[in-house]
Write a protein that holds these residues in place. Structure first.
Motif, PDB file in Angstrom:
ATOM      1  N   MET A   1       9.925  -7.684  -7.912  1.00  0.00           N
ATOM      2  CA  MET A   1       9.551  -8.254  -9.200  1.00  0.00           C
ATOM      3  C   MET A   1      10.562  -9.327  -9.564  1.00  0.00           C
ATOM      4  O   MET A   1      11.763  -9.096  -9.523  1.00  0.00           O
ATOM      5  N   LYS A 352       6.395   1.595 -13.442  1.00  0.00           N
ATOM      6  CA  LYS A 352       6.862   0.628 -12.441  1.00  0.00           C
ATOM      7  C   LYS A 352       5.694  -0.221 -11.972  1.00  0.00           C
ATOM      8  O   LYS A 352       4.588   0.276 -11.778  1.00  0.00           O
ATOM      9  N   SER A 354       4.784  -3.842  -9.326  1.00  0.00           N
ATOM     10  CA  SER A 354       5.297  -4.717  -8.271  1.00  0.00           C
ATOM     11  C   SER A 354       4.356  -5.899  -8.082  1.00  0.00           C
ATOM     12  O   SER A 354       3.196  -5.865  -8.517  1.00  0.00           O
TER      13      SER A 354
END
Length: 371
Positions: A1, A352, A354
């Motif tokens: 990221m 999370k 990505s």
């Protein structure tokens, strides 16, 4: 990221741990970023199934309004503000349609598209002296589904449509027609229950409620043996079983999921699922077009079993796995929010992600997060 920024995040600089934050999960559904001085409206408009009426329409991209879902709005365009003011003065009801269902030639809804009536719950008017505009903040809630028969645009720029309110078809249980009346003729259903459930037993000709059945197990499919088909065929259409399976699937997406926040009514539960699962507008519109909660529950169960990741709508790159989804709201893991520019987005919270690039600096404006 990748994060594109030239200054450190204030929260990181202070060394504050996110686990130390005490967060009120009732905040997101209140949409307090719109202000605490919104004028509340009372009463509720219920339209008869099948009735035909003229509704003013609001059409926005990337949002499909589901019955029971809260819709926050911040309107700047004079035609939209005028339409909403007239709706507030009349019956507080307008029609909401996803802009994807518009004709590219005349920017009007296509025939037979499905939308949702929205009832205004509160609003606030304020004037921007710099822009010389009247800004209208609104909180509305989706109520009933409708189908557009024809639409037109008035001289003042407001879009209207002749709409037919779609019925919600309540199908009986698949085995109701073969159940033996003799087995239930002595039963007296308690007034707080609408129908017999597996948590009821009979004693001296009366129906009593028990917390757990200890002797034997209630078999919802036992009457299937009076038909040509085995029990598992009929149990696929049982609302209680479908709802339990959907709850288990949602827990796979959100481990912090609390069942006490979900509706117990099958129809309302099917709408709650549709509003809280991150799927494309096309799929959500197909769910909205279904007239039966059993059809809707079965379709939602099929969707949740097939999809395990979230991907980019444009490039189809994987962004989030389902076990990273969590809920910061009592209403569920996904919600609809409006930003300062008036753009409405469906937002989901994840631990999370990505394959994304964050641009600009973090802002607390219009945020319901702590800090």
């Amino acid at each position: 990221m990748e994060y594109i920024d030239d200054e450190p995040d204030e929260a990181s600089a202070s060394g504050r741990n996110r686990d130390d934050i005490s967060y009120d999960t009732s905040l997101p559904a209140q949409h307090t970023y719109l202000g605490n001085d919104l004028e509340e409206l009372s009463g509720r408009t219920v339209l008869d199934d099948g009735c035909i009426l003229d509704l003013p329409l609001l059409m926005l991209p990337n949002v499909v309004l589901i019955p029971g879902q809260t819709l926050p709005l911040q309107l700047y365009h004079p035609a939209d503000v005028s339409m909403m003011q007239k709706a507030i003065a009349k019956d507080k009801t307008f029609g909401f349609i996803n802009r994807w269902q518009m004709n590219s030639s005349n920017s009007l809804p296509k025939p037979h598209v499905v939308g949702t009536t929205a009832e205004i719950q509160s609003y606030k008017e304020e004037r921007d002296e710099d822009l010389v505009l009247l800004i209208l903040s609104v909180k509305a809630e989706g109520r009933q589904r409708f189908e557009v028969e024809k639409s037109w645009r008035q001289l003042d720029g407001i879009t209207f449509a002749k709409c037919r309110i779609l019925p919600e078809i309540l199908l009986p249980e698949a085995l109701d027609s073969v159940k033996l009346p003799s087995s239930l003729r002595f039963a007296v259903i308690p007034p707080q229950f609408e129908r017999l459930t597996s948590k009821m037993q009979f004693s001296d000709g009366e129906c009593i409620v028990v917390s757990k059945i200890t002797k034997g197990k209630y078999n919802m499919g036992k009457f299937a043996y009076l038909t040509w088909w085995p029990p598992w065929v009929y149990l696929q259409y049982n609302t209680e079983i479908l709802m339990k399976k959907l709850v288990n699937e949602i827990k796979g997406w959100d481990t912090s999921f609390q069942t006490r926040s979900t509706p117990s009514d099958p129809t309302k539960f099917s709408y709650w699922i549709a509003a809280n699962i991150p799927i494309s507008d096309d799929l959500k519109l197909k769910l909205l077009s279904l007239n039966s909660s059993i059809q809707r529950l079965r379709a939602e169960l099929n969707i949740l079993k097939r999809y395990n990741v979230l991907e980019c709508k444009a490039c189809h790159r994987q962004i989030v796995e389902k076990d990273n989804v969590f809920s910061m709201s009592l209403t569920g893991p996904q919600g609809t929010y409006v930003n300062p520019g008036g753009f409405v987005h469906e937002t989901i919270t994840v631990h999370k992600a990505s394959g994304i690039i964050l641009r600009g600096r973090p802002s607390t404006k219009y945020s319901w997060f702590p800090g």
